[in-house]
Design an enzyme around this catalytic site. Structure first.
Site, PDB file in Angstrom:
ATOM      1  N   SER A  91     -62.072  19.010 -25.594  1.00 44.91           N
ATOM      2  CA  SER A  91     -61.556  17.641 -25.576  1.00 44.91           C
ATOM      3  C   SER A  91     -61.257  17.164 -26.999  1.00 44.91           C
ATOM      4  O   SER A  91     -61.984  17.481 -27.946  1.00 44.91           O
ATOM      5  CB  SER A  91     -62.587  16.706 -24.932  1.00 44.91           C
ATOM      6  OG  SER A  91     -62.294  15.372 -25.264  1.00 44.91           O
ATOM      7  N   SER A  92     -60.201  16.353 -27.127  1.00 42.50           N
ATOM      8  CA  SER A  92     -59.865  15.798 -28.442  1.00 42.50           C
ATOM      9  C   SER A  92     -60.957  14.829 -28.909  1.00 42.50           C
ATOM     10  O   SER A  92     -61.027  14.471 -30.074  1.00 42.50           O
ATOM     11  CB  SER A  92     -58.526  15.070 -28.371  1.00 42.50           C
ATOM     12  OG  SER A  92     -58.623  13.987 -27.468  1.00 42.50           O
ATOM     13  N   GLU A  93     -61.815  14.377 -27.981  1.00 39.41           N
ATOM     14  CA  GLU A  93     -62.850  13.407 -28.347  1.00 39.41           C
ATOM     15  C   GLU A  93     -64.193  14.082 -28.599  1.00 39.41           C
ATOM     16  O   GLU A  93     -65.230  13.418 -28.601  1.00 39.41           O
ATOM     17  CB  GLU A  93     -62.962  12.332 -27.254  1.00 39.41           C
ATOM     18  CG  GLU A  93     -61.587  11.806 -26.872  1.00 39.41           C
ATOM     19  CD  GLU A  93     -61.509  10.324 -26.641  1.00 39.41           C
ATOM     20  OE1 GLU A  93     -61.710   9.590 -27.610  1.00 39.41           O
ATOM     21  OE2 GLU A  93     -61.223   9.914 -25.508  1.00 39.41           O
ATOM     22  N   HIS A 113     -59.911   0.761 -26.121  1.00 41.29           N
ATOM     23  CA  HIS A 113     -60.076   2.177 -25.765  1.00 41.29           C
ATOM     24  C   HIS A 113     -60.970   2.355 -24.536  1.00 41.29           C
ATOM     25  O   HIS A 113     -60.477   2.705 -23.474  1.00 41.29           O
ATOM     26  CB  HIS A 113     -60.617   2.924 -26.996  1.00 41.29           C
ATOM     27  CG  HIS A 113     -60.822   4.386 -26.780  1.00 41.29           C
ATOM     28  ND1 HIS A 113     -61.099   5.248 -27.806  1.00 41.29           N
ATOM     29  CD2 HIS A 113     -60.803   5.150 -25.668  1.00 41.29           C
ATOM     30  CE1 HIS A 113     -61.225   6.476 -27.342  1.00 41.29           C
ATOM     31  NE2 HIS A 113     -61.061   6.429 -26.039  1.00 41.29           N
ATOM     32  N   HIS A 145     -63.307   5.276 -19.604  1.00 39.10           N
ATOM     33  CA  HIS A 145     -62.483   4.081 -19.795  1.00 39.10           C
ATOM     34  C   HIS A 145     -62.588   3.207 -18.541  1.00 39.10           C
ATOM     35  O   HIS A 145     -61.589   2.969 -17.869  1.00 39.10           O
ATOM     36  CB  HIS A 145     -61.014   4.456 -20.032  1.00 39.10           C
ATOM     37  CG  HIS A 145     -60.794   5.503 -21.086  1.00 39.10           C
ATOM     38  ND1 HIS A 145     -59.726   6.352 -21.075  1.00 39.10           N
ATOM     39  CD2 HIS A 145     -61.519   5.821 -22.192  1.00 39.10           C
ATOM     40  CE1 HIS A 145     -59.780   7.161 -22.132  1.00 39.10           C
ATOM     41  NE2 HIS A 145     -60.858   6.863 -22.816  1.00 39.10           N
ATOM     42  N   HIS A 203     -68.488   9.476 -22.018  1.00 37.23           N
ATOM     43  CA  HIS A 203     -67.380   8.665 -22.519  1.00 37.23           C
ATOM     44  C   HIS A 203     -66.390   8.433 -21.386  1.00 37.23           C
ATOM     45  O   HIS A 203     -66.038   9.366 -20.671  1.00 37.23           O
ATOM     46  CB  HIS A 203     -66.698   9.358 -23.694  1.00 37.23           C
ATOM     47  CG  HIS A 203     -65.396   8.713 -24.074  1.00 37.23           C
ATOM     48  ND1 HIS A 203     -65.313   7.375 -24.408  1.00 37.23           N
ATOM     49  CD2 HIS A 203     -64.140   9.197 -24.143  1.00 37.23           C
ATOM     50  CE1 HIS A 203     -64.049   7.081 -24.668  1.00 37.23           C
ATOM     51  NE2 HIS A 203     -63.309   8.174 -24.506  1.00 37.23           N
TER      52      HIS A 203
END
Ligand SMILES: [Zn+2]
Length: 213
Positions: free
Chosen positions: A28-30, A112, A51, A49
């Site tokens: 994941s980019s996160e 975000h 949203h 994490h």
């Protein structure tokens, strides 16, 4: 990827430097945000994490979920601060989050989403559920009328009761207390003006200034 269609085969394993150890998919980019918690908090073994709609609505509106409204939230999380905006998946986001990590188990990320942590995956997940639940109730209370804040006395009693509920606050301590009815009073140096009232005040100041010169 659509998170609803993920299967265990899609998961990847990395080391604490973010280097991929197994899995077919890309990391994941996160991942940096997750690793930040694991590095800074030896007590943390899971990071969640997401949203979630209503909580992210508060984050988009620039509002922390920091009011002393629900005993369950105060005991479990204290308050949920709002971390300033930074581009998702960049070192800037990690830098924005870093000062909060030692002190909080749940954060809103401006424009975000939200991130939570815990000693295990279920706890981190339930904390994410708590954020969204609290956001929905806050919104409902504001729609229904004026939410009544608890006093700092009541908040102190709830904080003292944490051990009875087996809640271990972040070992870093130093979290801000939620905004209470009396802390709101003492900081009520704010005044509300309508646009036309503000315009009238400015006009008057300009007129006085012109008269003087
Ligand atoms: Zn995200």
């Amino acid at each position: 990827m659509n998170k609803g269609t993920l299967s265990p085969d899609d998961l990847v394993i990395t080391n604490l430097d973010g280097r991929q150890l197994s899995g077919e998919r890309k990391v994941s980019s996160e991942v940096a945000m997750h690793l930040l918690f694991y590095r800074m908090r030896p007590d943390v073994h899971a990071v969640c994490h997401a949203h979630p709609t209503t909580a992210t609505g508060f984050a988009v509106a620039g509002r922390a979920l920091d009011q002393a409204l629900l005993p369950e939230v105060i005991v479990g999380l204290g308050q949920i601060p709002l971390v300033r905006y930074a581009t998702p998946g960049t070192p800037e986001l990690s830098a924005a989050i870093e000062p909060y990590v030692p002190h909080y188990d749940a954060l809103l990320l401006a424009n975000h989403g939200a991130v939570t942590c815990g000693p295990d995956l279920l706890t981190a997940f339930f904390r994410m559920e708590t954020i969204e639940h609290f956001a929905k109730i806050t919104l409902a209370a504001e729609t229904a009328g004026d939410p009544r804040l608890l006093s700092s006395r009541e908040v102190a009693k709830l904080m003292a009761a944490r051990s009875r509920y087996y809640v271990a606050p972040p070992p870093g301590g130093g979290a801000e207390l939620p905004v209470t009815s009396d802390s709101a009073d003492s900081s009520s140096e704010h005044v509300s003006l309508t646009r036309s009232e503000l315009g009238a005040l400015i006009d008057e100041a300009v007129r006085k200034d012109r008269a003087r010169s």
